[in-house]
Scaffold this active site. Structure first.
Site, PDB file in Angstrom:
ATOM      1  N   LYS A 240       0.838  -1.200   0.000  1.00  0.00           N
ATOM      2  CA  LYS A 240       0.000   0.000   0.000  1.00  0.00           C
ATOM      3  C   LYS A 240       0.871   1.248   0.000  1.00  0.00           C
ATOM      4  CE  LYS A 240      -4.300  -1.811   1.847  1.00  0.00           C
ATOM      5  NZ  LYS A 240      -5.247  -1.892   2.951  1.00  0.00           N
TER       6      LYS A 240
ATOM      7  N   LYS B 251      -4.781 -10.302  -6.024  1.00  0.00           N
ATOM      8  CA  LYS B 251      -5.927 -10.784  -5.239  1.00  0.00           C
ATOM      9  C   LYS B 251      -7.096  -9.805  -5.415  1.00  0.00           C
ATOM     10  CE  LYS B 251      -6.125  -8.540  -0.885  1.00  0.00           C
ATOM     11  NZ  LYS B 251      -6.791  -8.494   0.362  1.00  0.00           N
TER      12      LYS B 251
ATOM     13  N   LYS C 234     -11.049  -4.654  -2.480  1.00  0.00           N
ATOM     14  CA  LYS C 234     -11.839  -3.425  -2.618  1.00  0.00           C
ATOM     15  C   LYS C 234     -10.970  -2.284  -3.130  1.00  0.00           C
ATOM     16  CE  LYS C 234     -14.169  -4.583   1.576  1.00  0.00           C
ATOM     17  NZ  LYS C 234     -13.027  -4.682   2.521  1.00  0.00           N
TER      18      LYS C 234
HETATM   19  P1  ADP Z   1     -10.175  -5.940   1.038  1.00  0.00           P
HETATM   20  O1  ADP Z   1      -8.763  -6.367   0.712  1.00  0.00           O
HETATM   21  O2  ADP Z   1     -11.140  -6.322  -0.046  1.00  0.00           O
HETATM   22  O3  ADP Z   1     -10.295  -4.496   1.472  1.00  0.00           O
HETATM   23  P2  ADP Z   1     -10.508  -6.566   3.886  1.00  0.00           P
HETATM   24  O4  ADP Z   1      -9.105  -6.135   4.170  1.00  0.00           O
HETATM   25  O5  ADP Z   1     -11.629  -5.726   4.394  1.00  0.00           O
HETATM   26  O6  ADP Z   1     -10.651  -6.807   2.298  1.00  0.00           O
HETATM   27  O7  ADP Z   1     -10.683  -8.047   4.406  1.00  0.00           O
HETATM   28  C1  ADP Z   1     -11.888  -8.624   4.875  1.00  0.00           C
HETATM   29  C2  ADP Z   1     -11.724 -10.127   4.931  1.00  0.00           C
HETATM   30  O8  ADP Z   1     -11.766 -10.680   3.601  1.00  0.00           O
HETATM   31  C3  ADP Z   1     -10.375 -10.577   5.514  1.00  0.00           C
HETATM   32  O9  ADP Z   1     -10.586 -11.732   6.301  1.00  0.00           O
HETATM   33  C4  ADP Z   1      -9.543 -10.921   4.305  1.00  0.00           C
HETATM   34  O10 ADP Z   1      -8.554 -11.893   4.581  1.00  0.00           O
HETATM   35  C5  ADP Z   1     -10.610 -11.481   3.373  1.00  0.00           C
HETATM   36  N1  ADP Z   1     -10.228 -11.282   1.966  1.00  0.00           N
HETATM   37  C6  ADP Z   1     -10.025 -10.092   1.350  1.00  0.00           C
HETATM   38  N2  ADP Z   1      -9.724 -10.270   0.055  1.00  0.00           N
HETATM   39  C7  ADP Z   1      -9.724 -11.623  -0.157  1.00  0.00           C
HETATM   40  C8  ADP Z   1      -9.490 -12.459  -1.309  1.00  0.00           C
HETATM   41  N3  ADP Z   1      -9.205 -11.928  -2.492  1.00  0.00           N
HETATM   42  N4  ADP Z   1      -9.593 -13.797  -1.161  1.00  0.00           N
HETATM   43  C9  ADP Z   1      -9.901 -14.346   0.046  1.00  0.00           C
HETATM   44  N5  ADP Z   1     -10.140 -13.624   1.166  1.00  0.00           N
HETATM   45  C10 ADP Z   1     -10.056 -12.274   1.075  1.00  0.00           C
END
Ligand code: ADP
Length: 326
Positions: A111, A193, A196
């Site tokens: 990031k 991956k 959001k």
């Molecule tokens: P993002 O990266 O979309 O902002 P968050 O950091 O809010 O997601 O993570 C929320 C949950 O979703 C966490 O437990 C994270 O490990 C899981 N998560 C986020 N992206 C993925 C992905 N691409 N595959 C599997 N799990 C994910």
């Protein structure tokens, strides 16, 4: 009953990566554990944002979690900024966390490399995360694979605090991750991956037509150039999504059709789209029901915060006492 804690940022819509990696598991685990699930809005302000957007996205995230199947009768669902003890404990943990450990975190490096000016909050993010979990003295944390490094840091912080302030008692448990078989879902471009913050998502409440528009051009086996080329399912992102959404017999059939060039990629995507629709249509229907009663969502979040705060307060009383704070 063991306690679990997990959180999700309201930095965008709930997507199928969040759902398959974490939230679907939460829905199941709420039946087996004392469960705390949190919309972590303090985590979502580490990068520039608009207050009105954050407010709306926090409510939308709670709505999506309820639509996905979280049940306020079975779990505590709340918003992080409604429980100030999270930031209080984070400050305490900041005093124990070596800077080098934070600078080593992959997510920080990722990031930070995209920002011109890096706020300290981005660096300290995993410390707040440790506070989120340990405030409830949770033993298990259902998350996707991307969070395992942060979780290791939470364990180190728990060990360090116990060693300094509660040598015999082991006041904080060392929380362990709980992964799903779909621990890491890739974006449809197959590059990174699904996240959001990267804008490469398929959202949980997205209409089927819009999902199809994204699936149609999605990357498959890069070596399968012509329709007649046999594919290798294991390297194909669409095949991995089949494993998450399609029944085992369909997954087997897909693998055979791909590796013998019986189907083209578009045929395979059509079957995936149908499988996704089967799982996602009821969630969309529930979202409409939940959205029809916004006062109920407010009430659920405020009850959740009240319960979370009572537990958080108990922890902080002991923490401060053991540390010589007032
Ligand atoms: P993002 O990266 O979309 O902002 P968050 O950091 O809010 O997601 O993570 C929320 C949950 O979703 C966490 O437990 C994270 O490990 C899981 N998560 C986020 N992206 C993925 C992905 N691409 N595959 C599997 N799990 C994910």
């Amino acid at each position: 009953m063991s306690r679990i804690f997990s959180g999700i940022q309201p930095s965008g819509s709930l997507h199928i990566g969040n759902y398959l990696g974490a939230v679907k598991n939460w829905v199941d685990l709420q039946n087996k554990y004392e469960s705390f699930f949190c919309v972590v809005d303090y985590h979502a302000i580490t990068l520039p944002y608009r207050p009105a957007d954050l407010r709306a996205r926090t409510t939308d995230m709670a709505l999506s979690l309820l639509a996905a199947g979280l049940d306020p009768e079975k779990c505590t669902l709340f918003v992080q900024s409604m429980v100030p003890e999270h930031t209080e404990l984070a400050w305490i943990f900041n005093t124990l966390t070596p800077l080098g450990e934070l600078e080593r975190q992959t997510q920080f490096k990722d990031k930070a490399s995209r920002e011109e000016s890096v706020p300290a909050g981005l660096l300290n993010y995993p410390v707040l995360q440790a506070a989120d979990i340990l405030l409830y003295r949770a033993e298990l944390v259902p998350v996707g694979e991307d969070q395992l490094q942060h979780l290791e840091l939470s364990r180190e912080i728990a060990r360090k605090w116990n060693a300094r302030f509660d040598v015999e008692g082991g006041f904080f448990p060392e929380p362990k991750g709980l992964l799903t078989p779909t621990r890491r879902i890739m974006g449809l471009d197959g590059q990174a991956k699904m996240s959001k913050s990267l804008g490469n998502t398929v959202d949980l409440l997205e209409p089927p037509e819009s999902i199809w528009e994204k699936l149609r051009p999605a990357v498959t086996d890069p070596k399968r150039v012509r329709r007649t080329d046999p594919g290798t399912p294991e390297v194909c992102n669409i095949y991995h999504l089949h494993k998450a959404f399609s029944p085992p017999a369909t997954v087997e059939h897909v693998a055979v059709q791909c590796s013998t060039a019986g189907w083209g990629c578009i045929d395979c995507k059509r079957v995936l789209h149908a499988s996704m629709e089967k799982e996602l249509a009821p969630i969309r229907a529930r979202a409409v029901e939940v959205a029809a009663n916004p006062e109920r969502v407010t009430e659920i979040l405020s009850d959740g915060a009240e319960h979370a705060r009572a537990v958080a307060h108990e922890t902080m009383v002991e923490v401060k006492d053991k540390m010589g704070l007032r």
